[in-house]
Write an enzyme that holds these catalytic residues in place. Structure first.
Site, PDB file in Angstrom:
ATOM      1  N   TRP A  63      -8.247  -1.490  -6.071  1.00 31.13           N
ATOM      2  CA  TRP A  63      -7.858  -2.202  -4.857  1.00 31.13           C
ATOM      3  C   TRP A  63      -8.016  -3.718  -4.917  1.00 31.13           C
ATOM      4  O   TRP A  63      -7.681  -4.420  -3.960  1.00 31.13           O
ATOM      5  CB  TRP A  63      -8.628  -1.646  -3.656  1.00 31.13           C
TER       6      TRP A  63
ATOM      7  N   GLU B 264       0.824  -1.211   0.000  1.00 33.19           N
ATOM      8  CA  GLU B 264       0.000   0.000   0.000  1.00 33.19           C
ATOM      9  C   GLU B 264       0.862   1.267   0.000  1.00 33.19           C
ATOM     10  O   GLU B 264       0.721   2.128   0.871  1.00 33.19           O
ATOM     11  CB  GLU B 264      -0.981  -0.019   1.182  1.00 33.19           C
TER      12      GLU B 264
ATOM     13  N   ASP C  60      -8.619  -9.117   3.548  1.00 32.77           N
ATOM     14  CA  ASP C  60      -8.417  -8.052   4.527  1.00 32.77           C
ATOM     15  C   ASP C  60      -9.486  -8.018   5.610  1.00 32.77           C
ATOM     16  O   ASP C  60     -10.333  -7.132   5.601  1.00 32.77           O
ATOM     17  CB  ASP C  60      -8.371  -6.699   3.802  1.00 32.77           C
TER      18      ASP C  60
ATOM     19  N   GLU D 251     -12.720  -2.750  11.775  1.00 32.76           N
ATOM     20  CA  GLU D 251     -12.738  -1.958  10.546  1.00 32.76           C
ATOM     21  C   GLU D 251     -13.880  -2.367   9.619  1.00 32.76           C
ATOM     22  O   GLU D 251     -14.614  -1.517   9.116  1.00 32.76           O
ATOM     23  CB  GLU D 251     -11.389  -2.111   9.830  1.00 32.76           C
TER      24      GLU D 251
HETATM   25  O1  GCW Z   1      -7.108  -3.107   6.351  1.00 31.25           O
HETATM   26  C1  GCW Z   1      -6.215  -2.286   5.699  1.00 31.25           C
HETATM   27  C2  GCW Z   1      -6.511  -0.956   6.259  1.00 31.25           C
HETATM   28  C3  GCW Z   1      -5.329  -0.028   6.291  1.00 31.25           C
HETATM   29  C4  GCW Z   1      -4.169  -0.752   6.945  1.00 31.25           C
HETATM   30  C5  GCW Z   1      -3.846  -1.979   6.117  1.00 31.25           C
HETATM   31  C6  GCW Z   1      -2.728  -2.817   6.722  1.00 31.25           C
HETATM   32  C7  GCW Z   1      -2.449   0.074   8.374  1.00 31.25           C
HETATM   33  O2  GCW Z   1      -7.592  -0.385   5.544  1.00 31.25           O
HETATM   34  O3  GCW Z   1      -5.708   1.106   7.020  1.00 31.25           O
HETATM   35  O4  GCW Z   1      -3.039   0.072   7.116  1.00 31.25           O
HETATM   36  O5  GCW Z   1      -4.968  -2.805   6.046  1.00 31.25           O
HETATM   37  O6  GCW Z   1      -3.055  -3.812   7.363  1.00 31.25           O
HETATM   38  O7  GCW Z   1      -1.586  -2.501   6.536  1.00 31.25           O
END
Ligand code: GCW
Length: 683
Positions: A545, A290, A369, A397
């Protein structure tokens, strides 16, 4: 004040009811066989405070048994009182962080013996847990060793005071680009963590920006203060580091892991840290992920990057925890061959055997995720020569952001129970994570914290159960989700039966309820971009994404089969690959994760996909409303402030669940043109 949630599960409320309450008052004398250790001092403070709270009587402390019954605590070999309490068989069976906890049937003395001060502390918390939940302390005969070696928390806190994916206020660690001076709150956090069994913490966000890069250097004295607080609770401190620190703060022009100046810079940085913090844990690293910098820039791989840091930490006994959340976040949505789910395995599995022995790879529990439902990451257990820890997200999240209740322990249990079949039947994730399968030096749990400076720590009071439960599960993954919930509820709310049962039902149903009104059948996402709260079916559909559902007028889902799709299924052991590959055997709850099917495809449940979507969404919203109705019945049985707070959150959840229901149902009615079999209102 109990209603504000600050004391969480460490309230040590006066126990006045229950069959065992008369036992506790006798224990107002404490024998401590060693005094000069910080962790033992924490244990003594905790026990004193706890006993005084629970019994309402003052506790006296001395070095040897003067009155019986007493509570005797200490590490083996430090004094007669502790040593004569345990047979050598028992003391031999107690491992590094474990403890034995026994009641002497003649004297009534309760002894807590351990090999290390940390073990004593954990034993003390165990005893307080027994009393705090109204258990008997007669005839105790307990021996516990933690199942997992690393039991870690990751803070995603930034120095400006914000928390990435934080849903409980601001950081308790930082404000205005400095380390906070409110160290009391941090100490209380350390107590909460230690009491649930946590032994490591990374105190800053894995996305390390400019200021945070300087935690390694300029802010080191402040970091040392924090390390001292956590040390007293047997928690090792780690820092998330910027892979490109050499450029960002080191004045070098490169971060090439094979460049000798770069390596030298890290060696010096490590030495300086250890000079201040001799028991520093090590580095947590998010690299080439990222948009964060990493070794790819220099044509190097993750092993090169991780080993460079590991080499710098090695002489000091430190470790590198390298995250595997690596994927192409600039994918073209038109490209159907790239599959984000494949990425971690594709990047890391071929590197097995190349990492130094003080590197641990941190692998998210699922391949995408932290969705409400995902299969288990195929990378876990697939690198026999490499240390791995599993990463969970306690922060909600994608599971309601601590506005919706979603007790996550059942989800984690399901993951732990998954049989990877990597070394034949019974190669469960639990066994892989505890290090039993490949025998690597390091293994365990890591998870993203869900706390902030809200008085109640977690925003939603009921979200405390996830933090508590994470620690307990990491200590002993054999515990059931229900057992863990019961402990948390009674420690936090007391033993009122209606109240306990109500909260238990809310927690135990919450994950499935949340799943039922959000993205269906494992397809994931369907949330608003960026903040990830609330429904937006196409929120990520045409983005870069890599999280798509591919819904059209005929059907939906992602074909990840090896026969016709992205080939993701081939990353599993053959038997699991076959399980997921075939429409006949793929479990319903993951169907759309693995297959693209028509809306009228019939599930094992007997329903079509489209009817399943309608039914679960109507039912989910209704059940969410039912949570509030159930809670209303405990008014008067619980502190009014806590009652109102939870009632407000549940009311918000019920409303928001309707929004989810209507968005999802309407979207799929419009796409598919297939009416709800029961003629309910869809817009
Ligand atoms: O879940 C995603 C999140 C990001 C996060 C990333 C990660 C810290 O949206 O905010 O960044 O994963 O785990 O690195």
């Amino acid at each position: 004040h109990p209603g504000d949630g600050y004391l969480a599960w460490l309230q040590y409320r006066r126990i006045t009811a229950g069959t065992n309450v008369d036992q506790y008052a006798a224990y107002n004398h404490l024998v401590v066989t060693e005094q000069d250790d910080v962790v033992i001092r924490s244990a003594v403070n905790e026990l004193t405070q706890g006993m005084e709270g629970i019994t309402g009587r003052k506790v006296s402390i001395s070095g040897k048994t003067e009155t019986t019954p007493s509570i005797i605590i200490g590490t083996f070999g430090t004094g007669l009182a502790i040593d004569k309490s345990f047979s050598t068989g028992v003391s031999d069976a107690v491992k590094a962080e474990g403890y034995a906890l026994q009641t002497d049937s003649i004297t009534g003395n309760i002894a807590i013996g351990a090999a290390t001060p940390a073990g004593v502390l954990y034993g003390v918390f165990h005893l307080l847990r027994i009393m705090g939940t109204g258990g008997s302390v007669h005839n105790l005969n307990i021996l516990e060793n933690p199942v997992n070696q690393l039991r870690m928390i990751n803070q995603w806190d930034n120095m400006d005071g914000s928390v990435e994916r934080g849903y409980a206020g601001k950081s308790i660690f930082y404000e205005d680009n400095r380390v906070t001076s409110n160290l009391q709150r941090i100490q209380d956090y350390a107590r909460l963590l230690a009491s649930s069994g946590i032994n490591a913490i990374a105190i800053n966000n894995v996305n390390v920006h400019r200021v945070e890069s300087r935690l390694l250097t300029e802010f080191l004295p402040d970091v040392a203060k924090l390390a001292a607080i956590f040390r007293a609770y047997a928690i090792k401190l780690f820092l998330s580091v910027n892979y490109a620190s050499t450029i960002e703060i080191g004045g070098l022009s490169s971060a090439d892991p094979l460049d000798s100046d770069v390596r030298e810079w890290w060696r010096t940085a490590a030495s300086e840290i250890y000079a201040e913090i001799p028991d520093f844990g090590g580095f947590l690293v998010k690299a080439d992920s990222e948009n964060r910098p990493g070794p790819f820039t220099y044509g190097r791989d993750h092993a090169d990057g991780a080993n460079m840091l590991a080499e710098a930490l090695k002489p000091h006994g430190g470790i590198v925890i390298w995250r595997c959340f690596v994927y192409n976040c600039k994918q073209d949505w038109r490209d159907r061959t790239t599959d984000r789910a494949r990425a971690a395995y594709d990047h890391f599995q071929p590197l097995d055997g190349r990492f130094m022995d003080n590197v641990i790879l941190q692998v998210k529990n699922g391949p995408i995720d932290f969705q409400v439902r995902e299969p288990v990451s195929p990378l876990l257990g697939a690198m026999p020569k490499t240390n791995q820890v599993i990463e969970f997200q306690i922060a909600q999240e994608y599971t309601g952001q601590q506005r919706h209740v979603c007790y996550l322990i059942p989800q984690w249990k399901k993951i732990m129970d998954f049989d990877t079949q990597l070394q034949g039947e019974g190669t469960t994730i639990q066994r892989i994570v505890e290090g039993d399968v490949h025998g690597n030096p390091y293994s365990g749990f890591a998870a993203v914290s869900n706390i902030g400076n809200d008085t109640n720590w977690t925003g939603h009071l009921l979200a405390q159960a996830n933090l508590y439960g994470y620690g307990r599960l990491a200590w002993n993954p054999e515990m059931s989700a229900e057992e863990i919930a019961m402990e948390w509820i009674t420690l936090t709310f007391g033993t009122n039966e209606l109240l306990v049962q109500t909260i238990l039902n809310i927690l135990m149903n919450s994950w499935v309820i949340y799943e039922s009104y959000t993205a269906p059948l494992g397809v994931g996402f369907m949330v608003n971009p960026d903040h990830h709260y609330g429904p937006n079916v196409d929120g990520y559909e045409y983005s870069m994404w890599g999280t798509y559902h591919f819904a059209d007028c005929y059907g939906m889902g992602v074909d990840r089969t090896t026969a016709t799709g992205t080939g993701y299924t081939s990353q599993y052991a053959r038997i699991n690959m076959e399980l997921y590959e075939s429409l006949e055997s793929c479990p319903d709850e993951l169907l759309l994760f693995f297959h693209h099917v028509p809306y009228n495809h019939v599930l094992h449940s007997g329903k079509t996909v489209i009817q399943h979507i309608y039914d679960t969404h109507f039912e989910g919203a209704e059940r969410a409303a039912g949570l509030l109705d159930a809670w209303k019945l405990v008014k008067g049985q619980v502190d009014e402030e806590a009652y109102q707070h939870v009632a407000n959150r549940l009311a918000e959840q019920a409303e928001h669940a309707k929004e989810w229901r209507d968005r999802i149902n309407t979207y799929f009615l419009r796409k598919s043109g297939i009416a709800d079999q029961w003629g309910r209102t869809i817009y």
